[in-house]
Design a protein around this motif. Structure first.
Motif, PDB file in Angstrom:
ATOM      1  N   ALA A 229       0.837  -1.209   0.000  1.00 54.13           N
ATOM      2  CA  ALA A 229       0.000   0.000   0.000  1.00 54.13           C
ATOM      3  C   ALA A 229       0.867   1.252   0.000  1.00 54.13           C
ATOM      4  O   ALA A 229       0.599   2.211  -0.730  1.00 54.13           O
ATOM      5  CB  ALA A 229      -0.930   0.000   1.211  1.00 54.13           C
ATOM      6  N   ARG A 230       1.917   1.250   0.810  1.00 48.61           N
ATOM      7  CA  ARG A 230       2.801   2.415   0.900  1.00 48.61           C
ATOM      8  C   ARG A 230       3.455   2.716  -0.460  1.00 48.61           C
ATOM      9  O   ARG A 230       3.519   3.872  -0.885  1.00 48.61           O
ATOM     10  CB  ARG A 230       3.885   2.168   1.959  1.00 48.61           C
ATOM     11  CG  ARG A 230       4.789   3.382   2.199  1.00 48.61           C
ATOM     12  CD  ARG A 230       5.859   3.083   3.224  1.00 48.61           C
ATOM     13  NE  ARG A 230       5.305   2.866   4.555  1.00 48.61           N
ATOM     14  CZ  ARG A 230       5.195   1.684   5.158  1.00 48.61           C
ATOM     15  NH1 ARG A 230       5.617   0.592   4.538  1.00 48.61           N
ATOM     16  NH2 ARG A 230       4.683   1.586   6.366  1.00 48.61           N
ATOM     17  N   MET A 231       3.912   1.687  -1.146  1.00 51.70           N
ATOM     18  CA  MET A 231       4.557   1.895  -2.443  1.00 51.70           C
ATOM     19  C   MET A 231       3.566   2.409  -3.485  1.00 51.70           C
ATOM     20  O   MET A 231       3.890   3.291  -4.281  1.00 51.70           O
ATOM     21  CB  MET A 231       5.211   0.598  -2.918  1.00 51.70           C
ATOM     22  CG  MET A 231       6.410   0.205  -2.081  1.00 51.70           C
ATOM     23  SD  MET A 231       7.328  -1.231  -2.715  1.00 51.70           S
ATOM     24  CE  MET A 231       6.091  -2.519  -2.583  1.00 51.70           C
ATOM     25  N   ALA A 232       2.362   1.857  -3.468  1.00 50.10           N
ATOM     26  CA  ALA A 232       1.338   2.327  -4.410  1.00 50.10           C
ATOM     27  C   ALA A 232       1.012   3.795  -4.170  1.00 50.10           C
ATOM     28  O   ALA A 232       0.881   4.584  -5.119  1.00 50.10           O
ATOM     29  CB  ALA A 232       0.077   1.477  -4.279  1.00 50.10           C
ATOM     30  N   LEU A 233       0.897   4.179  -2.913  1.00 50.00           N
ATOM     31  CA  LEU A 233       0.605   5.572  -2.565  1.00 50.00           C
ATOM     32  C   LEU A 233       1.750   6.496  -2.967  1.00 50.00           C
ATOM     33  O   LEU A 233       1.531   7.574  -3.524  1.00 50.00           O
ATOM     34  CB  LEU A 233       0.331   5.690  -1.069  1.00 50.00           C
ATOM     35  CG  LEU A 233      -0.980   5.046  -0.581  1.00 50.00           C
ATOM     36  CD1 LEU A 233      -0.955   4.856   0.923  1.00 50.00           C
ATOM     37  CD2 LEU A 233      -2.183   5.887  -0.999  1.00 50.00           C
ATOM     38  N   LYS A 234       2.976   6.064  -2.717  1.00 50.67           N
ATOM     39  CA  LYS A 234       4.135   6.872  -3.111  1.00 50.67           C
ATOM     40  C   LYS A 234       4.204   7.033  -4.626  1.00 50.67           C
ATOM     41  O   LYS A 234       4.715   8.037  -5.128  1.00 50.67           O
ATOM     42  CB  LYS A 234       5.427   6.230  -2.598  1.00 50.67           C
ATOM     43  CG  LYS A 234       5.659   6.442  -1.111  1.00 50.67           C
ATOM     44  CD  LYS A 234       7.026   5.909  -0.689  1.00 50.67           C
ATOM     45  CE  LYS A 234       7.315   6.233   0.771  1.00 50.67           C
ATOM     46  NZ  LYS A 234       8.653   5.726   1.192  1.00 50.67           N
ATOM     47  N   GLY A 235       3.679   6.051  -5.348  1.00 55.50           N
ATOM     48  CA  GLY A 235       3.663   6.112  -6.808  1.00 55.50           C
ATOM     49  C   GLY A 235       2.521   6.927  -7.378  1.00 55.50           C
ATOM     50  O   GLY A 235       2.382   7.041  -8.596  1.00 55.50           O
ATOM     51  N   GLY A 236       1.679   7.483  -6.507  1.00 55.15           N
ATOM     52  CA  GLY A 236       0.617   8.375  -6.971  1.00 55.15           C
ATOM     53  C   GLY A 236      -0.771   7.790  -6.984  1.00 55.15           C
ATOM     54  O   GLY A 236      -1.740   8.482  -7.331  1.00 55.15           O
TER      55      GLY A 236
END
Length: 210
Positions: free
Chosen positions: A20-27
């Motif tokens: 989830a954190r990576m998806a959010l950081k990716g926009g």
């Protein structure tokens, strides 16, 4: 509805929270926490952490299947599969303030969800995917085109999100079928850099709307 939705799944490399954190950081600004076959006692602590991340990024937070947990945590909404609680029952519990999505494979499914007051539809699968058991018949581009056409003829206006084995190369053609957005999981987490992969996907989908 979110034009790009990310659906978590656990891998040997990444936890649900990592994903989830990576998806959010990716926009990505729409996260669905999906922990199939897990007990609600296992899901709740993870949901609280993912919800906190979503609030930081001002993203929509959806929990798969567990209607009562959605209400308890004040998540943004729930996504219900074909074997989960009926949408009409979930609406009675949650009321109008929560987002309720449902899964469809045919136009008949879409019509039923529309009549049950769903807010959006996850329409699957685009192709074979290893992240979901008991797949419905594969839709492909033609399947989405046919469903969108039937919806237009029936004057049904509901966001349709394509899902199921979608890769970044599929996105331009899928968006041209008339769907409202896409949902992804494995293709992001299998990338060398999930954050960059998500960023590229979000930019690609946004271009379809310009």
């Amino acid at each position: 509805m979110g034009q790009v939705q990310f659906i978590t799944h656990y891998t040997e490399k990444y936890s649900y929270q990592d994903a989830a954190r990576m998806a959010l950081k990716g926009g990505c600004r729409w996260i669905q926490l999906r922990m199939k076959d897990a007990f609600v006692e296992e899901i709740e602590p993870v949901a609280l952490q993912v919800q906190a991340l979503c609030r930081i990024y001002k993203a929509t937070f959806i929990i798969d299947d567990h209607v009562e947990l959605v209400k308890k945590l004040h998540a943004d909404g729930v996504h219900l599969g074909k074997k989960d609680m009926p949408v009409v029952d979930a609406r009675c519990i949650l009321g109008k303030d929560y987002i309720i999505g449902g899964t469809a494979n045919t136009f008949e499914d879409v019509r039923m969800l529309y009549e049950a007051d769903a807010d959006y539809i996850g329409c699957d699968p685009f192709r074979y995917t290893t992240t979901k058991k008991n797949l419905s018949p594969i839709l492909g581009l033609e399947g989405y085109q046919n469903i969108i056409k039937q919806m237009q003829e029936a004057d049904i206006h509901l966001p349709i999100v394509a899902i199921g084995g979608i890769t970044i190369d599929d996105i331009p053609q899928i968006m041209q079928t008339g769907v409202s957005g896409i949902a992804l999981s494995g293709t992001v987490l299998r990338a060398d850099s999930p954050i960059e992969e998500m960023r590229e996907i979000v930019e690609m989908v946004e271009k379809q709307y310009i």
